[in-house]
Scaffold this motif. Structure first.
Motif, short mmCIF file in Angstrom:
data_model
loop_
_atom_site.label_atom_id
_atom_site.label_comp_id
_atom_site.label_asym_id
_atom_site.label_seq_id
_atom_site.Cartn_x
_atom_site.Cartn_y
_atom_site.Cartn_z
N SER A 10 45.82 37.15 55.37
CA SER A 10 46.72 36.72 54.29
C SER A 10 47.44 37.98 53.81
O SER A 10 46.79 39.01 53.59
CB SER A 10 45.88 36.05 53.20
OG SER A 10 46.30 36.43 51.94
N ILE A 11 48.74 37.91 53.68
CA ILE A 11 49.51 39.13 53.44
C ILE A 11 49.00 39.92 52.24
O ILE A 11 48.83 39.36 51.15
CB ILE A 11 51.01 38.83 53.23
CG1 ILE A 11 51.63 38.43 54.55
CG2 ILE A 11 51.77 40.06 52.67
CD1 ILE A 11 53.12 38.35 54.55
N GLN A 35 46.14 41.15 51.48
CA GLN A 35 44.80 40.99 50.92
C GLN A 35 44.00 42.29 51.00
O GLN A 35 43.33 42.67 50.05
CB GLN A 35 44.06 39.88 51.65
CG GLN A 35 42.90 39.36 50.86
CD GLN A 35 42.03 38.39 51.65
OE1 GLN A 35 41.14 38.81 52.38
NE2 GLN A 35 42.31 37.12 51.51
N MET A 87 52.05 43.74 55.64
CA MET A 87 52.93 43.20 56.68
C MET A 87 53.05 44.16 57.86
O MET A 87 52.99 43.76 59.02
CB MET A 87 54.30 42.89 56.11
CG MET A 87 55.12 42.04 57.07
SD MET A 87 56.76 41.72 56.48
CE MET A 87 56.44 40.67 55.09
N ARG A 138 48.25 32.16 61.67
CA ARG A 138 47.58 32.68 60.47
C ARG A 138 47.81 31.68 59.34
O ARG A 138 48.67 31.89 58.49
CB ARG A 138 48.15 34.05 60.09
CG ARG A 138 47.97 35.12 61.15
CD ARG A 138 48.60 36.44 60.75
NE ARG A 138 48.30 37.48 61.72
CZ ARG A 138 49.01 37.70 62.83
NH1 ARG A 138 50.07 36.94 63.11
NH2 ARG A 138 48.65 38.67 63.65
N ILE A 175 48.25 32.75 55.58
CA ILE A 175 49.14 33.89 55.34
C ILE A 175 49.73 33.94 53.94
O ILE A 175 49.88 35.00 53.36
CB ILE A 175 50.26 33.96 56.43
CG1 ILE A 175 50.87 35.34 56.48
CG2 ILE A 175 51.34 32.89 56.22
CD1 ILE A 175 49.97 36.38 57.07
N GLY A 176 50.05 32.80 53.38
CA GLY A 176 50.70 32.81 52.06
C GLY A 176 49.79 32.37 50.94
O GLY A 176 50.24 32.01 49.86
N MET A 177 48.49 32.39 51.20
CA MET A 177 47.58 31.88 50.18
C MET A 177 46.90 33.00 49.39
O MET A 177 46.64 34.07 49.91
CB MET A 177 46.50 31.02 50.83
CG MET A 177 47.06 29.72 51.36
SD MET A 177 45.86 28.84 52.35
CE MET A 177 44.96 28.02 51.09
N ASP A 178 46.60 32.71 48.12
CA ASP A 178 45.83 33.64 47.29
C ASP A 178 44.35 33.46 47.61
O ASP A 178 43.94 32.41 48.08
CB ASP A 178 46.01 33.31 45.80
CG ASP A 178 47.41 33.61 45.34
OD1 ASP A 178 48.14 34.27 46.10
OD2 ASP A 178 47.77 33.17 44.23
#
Lengths: 393, 380
Positions: free
Chosen positions: A290-291, A293, A299, A315, A318-321
């Motif tokens: 996840s970006i 993290q 990235m 992935r 990728i955009g999740m908290d």
């Protein structure tokens, strides 16, 4: 009283000419999910799959629990079955719901008359059923707008069915209809969730796990297998692949610049996974990245790991908290296992100050050490396989 | 199964069941009556139970009526602390303990803090133990309980339990004194009455008895409230049908333990041997204090994480315990309380002995640790 499950498939209904194939896979998955509970008869008609146990003492509660996890199902109902005869329907309704209705205040009846040869029309079925319920349960009142409980009477091809409240299914697509992919799994919170999400889209899973004994332990491996058997409740059996990674990891720690060790380790993991994936007819890799993290998931760092392979890498997180990921892991039951405190490959040699903006040509130069290709080959040759089935942890 | 070639150095976690205890466990399987039953079968069982109680009382030089069976150290600690505080809560709100007690004590204290009690956690000093002066300073008239272990389970540090009652009396405090003696029971002479201990925790499986049974000594006249409610067993303090099978094993383990001095001497010899050989290396530091139990040696091989060392030794059939949790877990509260830096805490291992260990095993351990030190990649 004989009970059945009436299963409404979700997205599959939209699949046009391929629909039959999708349905067949779903039926196979349903059969697998119910394995061990006893004999059931499964048939399909009018975009509904009927699951009828042949035994009276069938564990319906467990069956419901398992069906809830099968992808490709939008919703299902647990229903009582009776002959297509109005008197029988009324008798069944009262008997079937005798432990539910005394605790409710308002209700309504819905009728679905798929069998158009049934003598009573839908409104008449509703009226008669409603009258019978009112006569037997004095605590109930009719409320057609906002009822506490909706009693549904379905008159279908084979039989009539009485049920209340639809149960939500897991949604998604039947596993096996979405291709095959290999998930890289360490034992953390993210990768099981990523595996679950791809399984939800019908993807069949192979799991690649890297172990570095004695830096990592048998318990860490068992933890990963336990995680996978939990995920297998959704995905069906998982093809588990254990890669002995000690030598490579020691060489990286010894030979490579410290600030790049994690990244280089991940690149080796990706390269090995790609070979394992190809050997197992997988067309893609899956990771739980996840970006931003951690340092290896910026990235630029992801770009560096990504270009270690040429097959697609999915992935899904990728955009999740982290919180969103944790929420799913709690839902699917992997969170508690994930947080067991054993060292894994990703935690043993963590650099103090990892590079967050690595340069790919630097990394490519830095990752070469003596015998590295041989070590990769050896790791792949010594891969150990095991089939992981669903089990309750 | 333990093979001859294996070396088990994790005796502070638990010990191997001794032959005598195993036989006693089997023998008790033929006592099927409920000790509380009035008929003959009940009487048989009850006699076996009371004999076991006498055995424990003998070991503690106390009266059998002062011994209550429990499920082990954790339950004894909980029952003693919560029971004592319950009985004395009208006389004060303060509890004094140490910062490196076992979790069974620490977490019970945290629970009591949430209930509104004030808990003082005394930190060990540079000598690795808590000096009596710290107790004297902390105990006051508002203090209702002092809880202190006899020997620390991770470092083997010895605490001044003989002096604590004197400190309580000197401060005119109404406090009871609870001592968690899990790591020293039978290993060192212990007489709660002479030491002024009101409540004392012991456990069977640290002395080659079965897991799942322990006892609490409650000095005659000391009032503790029960925290489990049910029948009249154990004077109503710990109701529930007694696990006679385990209790009989406990009793047999006590009789079979052997001479305390002789055992301690044997362990001391092994401990000193390992310590001397290993402390010669620059990257090995001893974490156990100078004055510590002969049964425990804690050390750090700097740069090699505890869990890695544990698994490395395991491959050679040598078993120790990681003194600290791994990188993913929380660091050990004991090593944190001692003020060790992260590198030292992260690489701590605990080597703990029993009379079953010998110098041949010790040499294997020494060689293996040196091997690990030289071959494993060190974390930076």
């Amino acid at each position: 009283m004989k009970e059945v499950l009436l299963i409404k498939n979700g997205e599959i209904a939209l699949k046009g000419l391929n629909r039959a194939t999708f349905e067949d896979v779903l039926i196979k998955n349903i059969k697998n999910a119910l394995k061990g509970l006893g004999l059931v008869e499964i048939k399909k008609a009018q975009s509904t799959i009927y699951v009828s146990p042949t035994n009276d003492d069938y564990d319906m509660n467990e069956a419901v629990k398992r069906i809830k996890k099968v992808f490709g199902i939008a919703a299902f109902s647990r229903a009582a079955v009776c002959e297509k005869d109005m008197a029988k329907i009324l008798e069944t309704t009262v008997k079937y719901l005798k432990d539910t209705l005394p605790f409710k205040k308002t209700f309504k009846v819905e009728a679905k008359r798929a069998d158009k040869s049934f003598p009573l029309k839908s409104p008449e079925i509703c009226r008669e059923t409603g009258a019978k319920v009112l006569e037997n349960f004095h605590n109930l009142k009719v409320d057609v707008h906002n009822p506490e409980v909706t009693i549904t009477v379905e008159v279908r091809d084979f039989n009539a069915y009485v049920h209340i409240d639809q149960i939500s299914g897991a949604g998604g697509m039947p596993v096996g209809t979405g291709g095959k992919a290999a998930i890289l799994i360490s034992g953390g919170i993210d990768s099981p969730v990523a595996a679950y999400m791809l399984a939800k889209r019908g993807v069949n899973l192979t799991a690649v796990h890297f172990a570095s004994p004695p830096y990592t332990s048998e318990r860490a491996e068992k933890k990963v297998k336990d995680l996978l058997s939990t995920v297998a409740g959704y995905s069906g059996p998982i093809n588990f692949c254990y890669i002995p990674f000690t030598k490579i990891q020691e060489s990286i720690a010894r030979e490579c610049p410290e600030d790049l060790t994690t990244l280089i380790m991940r690149r080796y993991m990706m390269k090995i996974s790609q070979v394992i994936a190809k050997n197992n007819n997988c067309d893609a890799l899956i990771t739980g990245e996840s970006i931003g993290q951690v340092a290896s998931q910026t990235m630029k760092a992801i770009a560096c790991t990504d270009c270690a392979v040429d097959m697609p890498v999915f992935r899904p997180l990728i955009g999740m908290d982290k919180e969103e990921i944790v929420k799913i892991s709690r839902k699917i039951g992997t969170f508690e296992l994930s947080t067991l405190p054993y060292e894994d490959c990703c935690t043993v040699f963590t650099p103090k100050h990892p590079k967050t903006k690595p340069n790919i040509s630097d990394v490519e130069k830095a990752e070469v050490f003596e015998n590295c290709d041989e070590m990769v080959k050896e790791a792949i040759e010594n891969a150990r396989y095991e089939k992981i089935y669903y089990k309750e942890i | 199964m333990l093979l001859i070639t294996e070396a088990y150095f994790d005796n502070s976690s638990t010990t191997f069941l001794c032959k005598e205890a195993k036989e006693a466990v089997l023998a008790a399987c033929d006592y099927n009556g409920n000790p509380s039953s009035l008929h003959r079968l009940g009487t048989f069982s009850s006699e076996l139970l009371e004999n076991a109680r006498k055995q424990i009382a003998k070991a503690l030089k106390c009266s059998a009526s002062e011994i209550y069976f429990t499920s082990g150290g954790t339950e004894s600690d909980n029952a003693a602390i919560i029971g004592a505080v319950g009985a004395l809560k009208r006389r004060g709100k303060k509890i004094v303990t140490t910062a490196f007690e076992h979790s069974a004590v620490i977490n019970t204290m945290k629970h009591l803090e949430n209930e509104g009690f004030e808990v003082v956690y005394l930190k060990p000093d540079e000598s690795g133990t808590v000096p009596i002066s710290a107790f004297l300073e902390a105990i006051d008239q508002n203090t209702i309980l002092v809880s202190c272990m006899s020997v620390n389970n991770e470092t083997g540090a010895v605490l001044p339990i003989e002096l604590i009652k004197k400190a309580i009396e000197a401060k005119n405090s109404p406090a009871y004194f609870h001592c968690d003696a899990t790591q020293s029971f039978l290993k060192y002479p212990l007489c709660p009455e002479n030491s002024g201990i009101d409540l004392l925790t012991v456990s069977a499986h640290k002395i080659h008895g079965p897991k799942g049974v322990g006892a609490l000594y409650v000095k005659k006249g000391v009032r503790v409230l029960p925290r489990t409610f049910g029948g009249e067993q154990e004077n109503g303090f710990r109701p529930g049908t007694e696990p006679l099978i385990l209790i009989n094993g406990f009793s047999a383990a006590i009789s079979a333990f052997g001479d305390a001095k002789e055992n301690a001497r044997k362990c001391a010899l092994i401990k000193d041997h390992i310590k001397t050989k290993l402390e010669a290396f620059d990257d090995i530091v001893i974490n156990s204090p100078k004055k510590s139990s002969d049964y425990i040696l804690n050390l750090s091989v700097l740069g090699v994480r505890s869990e890695t060392m544990l698994h490395f030794l395991e491959q050679k059939n040598i078993y120790v315990s990681s003194g600290s949790a791994c990188a993913k877990g929380k660091p050990s509260h004991v090593l944190t309380a001692l003020g060790f830096d992260k590198a030292r805490a992260d690489s701590a291992i605990r080597i703990s002995f029993s009379k079953n260990n010998d110098l041949v095993q010790a040499d294997r351990l020494i060689d293996a640790i040196i091997d690990a030190k030289n071959s494993l990649i060190k974390s930076k």
